[in-house]
Scaffold this motif. Structure first.
Motif: not given
Length: 409
Positions: A197-211, A221-231
């Protein structure tokens, strides 16, 4: 607005000359640094999206990095010659030593960033009882991250990990992490982001914790890209389409690599699987041989890339028959058709890393280090959002829809 303007005025000379970067850039402390994926994202936070040769202005620099894995730190040192590095167990590392190695004092770092080893929280290894019951001793490394934040008092932090950290199995550790950071006044926010969803050619999910130290809410950040995934098959047609594997590989002319054939027991079967399919092709429900039971293996077993979609998640330590493998077959010296493993330049592209990123000579080390890294464009999106909200980067311009989908120069 006054805060933003004053900081931008203070930093007007930053990035005018990258040779001055070490003395003028915002200092960052990196923990569990690995080969430096998140570090690269921090240092290129204000570079253009999907522009791997844009080094950014030199706004931020990783002053010191630490990791237990020596070979990974060697890779980091080759790509970040200005960064002090400490190889060792963070549980034995005093924060004062960490700061002093880079000539820093408490509250000097603008950011603390890092991803504690994801092994305790990964789906991989769930056959181990201690992992299923969340008793992996390495999970305590989350507490070490909190300790360093407490003792350095950075302006903000970014913690990254696998999505599995948010699962019910690890609820106790995750809640303890959030509680510890909340008690420090950082008001941590977390979200699982899809790299594609951010321009990486990989369906990789990661959790970010920011403070943020000031307690203000961080907005992801809002996604810049969109497409269908495995889910899901839903996507936003107003956004840029996901970057496909084929477009990511555009312009690559790379030589063959040793042991790139998928051979052995499943060599014939792998070569017969069409793009985008896996071992399920060879079950009674598809068009291949009736060789496997339905859903008897992991999804990645004998998986081939679909050239018209992003890659599935790259594994850090795949078995010999774990994909994704390239969609094209190659012919061996004996004339046999075989699927092939992804080559190093292709792995770099799928991680949205620059082509000139220096990697180890051994293929297994490359796979391990890059498979554990944060994809550059995903890390950049989070870092850019944070530094913008802190007032170090002007408000972002809308991402143009004319951005080339190829990651080549």
């Amino acid at each position: 607005m006054i805060k933003v303007a004053s900081r931008l005025t203070q930093l007007t000379t930053v990035g005018l000359n990258r040779s001055n970067q070490v003395s003028t850039a915002l200092p960052v402390v990196s923990l569990f640094s690995g080969a430096g994926g998140l570090d690269l994202a921090i240092e290129r936070a204000d570079s253009e999206p999907l522009a791997p040769h844009d080094l950014g202005s030199g706004l931020a620099r990783v002053a010191v990095a630490t990791d237990y894995n020596g070979p990974a730190l060697q890779t980091l040192a080759q790509n970040f010659p200005h960064t002090k590095s400490i190889n060792g167990d963070i549980r034995l590392l005093e924060t004062d030593q960490l700061l002093a190695s880079a000539g820093l004092s408490q509250s000097d770092p603008v950011l603390v960033v890092g991803g504690p080893p994801c092994t305790p929280f990964s789906k991989s290894g769930f056959w181990l009882e201690q992992k299923r019951e969340s008793r992996d001793p390495n999970a305590s490394l989350l507490d070490e991250y909190v300790r360093v934040v407490r003792e350095t008092r950075p302006e903000a932090f970014i913690l990254e990990n696998v999505q599995g950290l948010t699962y019910k199995t690890h609820k106790e550790q995750f809640e303890r992490l959030l509680k510890g950071l909340t008690e420090l006044g950082y008001n941590p926010q977390w979200k699982v982001l899809l790299a594609a969803d951010y321009g990486v050619p990989q369906l990789r999910r990661r959790v970010f914790v920011v403070g943020r130290r000031d307690g203000r809410v961080f907005e992801f950040p809002k996604p810049t890209h969109s497409g269908w995934s495995e889910h899901t098959r839903k996507f936003d047609s107003d956004l840029i389409p996901h970057v496909t594997s084929q477009s990511a590989f555009a312009g690559l002319v790379e030589p063959t690599e040793p042991d790139e054939y998928v051979d052995g027991q499943y060599g014939d079967l792998a070569a017969e699987i069409p793009p985008g399919q896996n071992y399920l092709w060879h079950t009674t429900r598809y068009g291949g041989r009736d060789h496997f039971e339905w859903r008897s293996r992991y999804w990645t077993f004998l998986l081939r890339l679909d050239p018209n979609r992003p890659s599935t998640t790259l594994q850090a330590q795949p078995g010999p028959y774990v994909g994704p493998f390239h969609w094209d077959n190659v012919t061996t010296e004996q004339g046999a058709e075989r699927a092939r493993r992804l080559r190093v330049p292709e792995i770099l592209r799928l991680m949205s890393f620059p082509d000139d990123f220096i990697v180890p000579t051994k293929r297994a080390d490359v796979q391990r280090q890059l498979g554990n890294a944060v994809p550059l464009e995903l890390g950049k999106a989070v870092a850019r959002a944070l530094l913008t909200q802190l007032g170090y980067i002007p408000m972002e311009k809308p991402v143009p829809l004319s951005i080339p989908l190829s990651l080549s120069a």
